[in-house]
Enzyme design. Structure first.
Site, PDB file in Angstrom:
ATOM      1  N   THR A  78     -34.291  -4.550 -37.020  1.00  0.00           N
ATOM      2  CA  THR A  78     -35.274  -5.221 -37.864  1.00  0.00           C
ATOM      3  C   THR A  78     -36.294  -5.977 -37.027  1.00  0.00           C
ATOM      4  OG1 THR A  78     -33.893  -7.212 -38.035  1.00  0.00           O
ATOM      5  CG2 THR A  78     -33.629  -5.531 -39.745  1.00  0.00           C
ATOM      6  N   GLU A  96     -36.911 -10.478 -42.384  1.00  0.00           N
ATOM      7  CA  GLU A  96     -36.816  -9.399 -41.403  1.00  0.00           C
ATOM      8  C   GLU A  96     -37.035  -8.064 -42.091  1.00  0.00           C
ATOM      9  OE1 GLU A  96     -32.845  -9.255 -39.705  1.00  0.00           O
ATOM     10  OE2 GLU A  96     -32.180 -10.690 -41.213  1.00  0.00           O
TER      11      GLU A  96
END
Length: 330
Positions: A221, A271
């Protein structure tokens, strides 16, 4: 589909942060005033009218705003969170054709000005306003004592015309406002917020190193810095987009929250996992240090704690599938 890059936000809008910085021969102009948080469709209507009048009469177009937001000064205990940062606002105003943005420092001393003192010093003596474009709910000056009638009286006194732009109403009959958009973001109603914003809600910030748990699970991420600009919506998983510094827009599954499956984080984290990257290029996709735009299209599910890593991985795979379907439909 609209395309944009906030990395050169508002580069065609001249920014003034002090009245003394504005040239003595500035103007005459068409002026509006507001916080413009989110630059939603109501703001768009007002700014577009400013630009139209300026082009029609050969005048300068100006928006006057304040930083920090007056709510943060008068009620710091409320922890007021703005929908978007100033750079993003200037970018979207630039797209509407606005030429000048006056961003004045707001503090308790500034707030002591009477409505007439403010209008005379800013609109009359500095910007040489010929037209002032406002909504009928405008409030300005000490304790918000100035209103539409006050502005009209000052216009007659100082020689500018007041142009009123009617409010836009939401589908549920409420007035289009930044407050309403915040409520929708806190509910996870990204579609409702997008209708009032005229675009998906976004955040902007630098990608920083996290705990690398997503990478360990096979879902790397891009973690936004804690100082990222933009309103953090309710915790959960979202379908959306990530735009990198090259201007490339990537489909992404976005997580907002504190990672409850593990020990949790002290701060809420945003994220984004970019999906559908070619397998041979997954490892060389490095966004660390880049400033990116993250857009939220749809809230998929709340943030919950799963019993074990396997259950979490299975759910993330489902999130990726659902993200793909949502973005394809959008």
């Amino acid at each position: 589909m609209y395309r944009y890059s906030i990395f050169y936000a508002g580069e065609h809008v001249t920014l003034y942060t002090e009245l003394s910085d504005i040239p003595a021969d500035f103007g005459p102009s068409v002026v509006t005033i507001g916080n413009f948080d989110g630059v939603h469709i109501g703001h768009t209507r007002v700014i577009s009218r400013v630009v139209e009048l300026a082009e029609e009469h050969g005048l300068a177009s100006v928006a006057v705003s304040f930083d920090p937001h007056p709510m943060q000064v008068h009620h710091p205990e409320l922890m007021h969170q703005e929908i978007m940062g100033q750079g993003s606002r200037r970018y979207f105003m630039c797209q509407l054709g606005l030429q000048n943005y006056v961003l004045l420092h707001y503090d308790l001393e500034f707030a002591k000005q009477s409505p007439e003192e403010f209008v005379k010093s800013v609109f009359v003596d500095t910007l040489y306003a010929r037209y002032v474009v406002i909504g009928d709910d405008v409030r300005f000056g000490h304790c918000n004592s100035g209103d539409l009638n006050t502005m009209r009286e000052l216009g007659e006194q100082y020689g500018f015309e007041v142009v009123v732009v009617d409010d836009l109403m939401a589908d549920d009959g409420t007035r289009c406002s930044s407050t309403r958009i915040r409520e929708l973001l806190n509910m996870g109603d990204m579609e409702g917020a997008a209708r009032l914003l005229g675009r998906p809600h976004l955040m902007y910030g630098e990608v920083v190193h996290g705990l690398a748990r997503g990478r360990e699970l096979g879902f790397p991420t891009a973690n936004l810095e804690l100082e990222a600009r933009g309103f953090i919506p309710v915790d959960g998983v979202y379908a959306g987009w990530l735009t990198d510094e090259s201007g490339t827009r990537h489909p992404a599954a976005i997580s907002v929250g504190t990672n409850p499956t593990f020990d949790g984080l002290e701060n809420r984290q945003v994220e984004a996992h970019v999906i559908d990257r070619p397998q041979e290029r997954v490892e060389d996709f490095d966004l660390y240090g880049q400033h990116v735009v993250v857009e939220f299209v749809k809230h998929l599910r709340p943030m919950v704690a799963y019993h074990g890593v396997e259950a979490l991985v299975e759910q993330i795979n489902q999130d990726v599938v659902q993200t793909r379907e949502v973005l394809a439909a959008a």
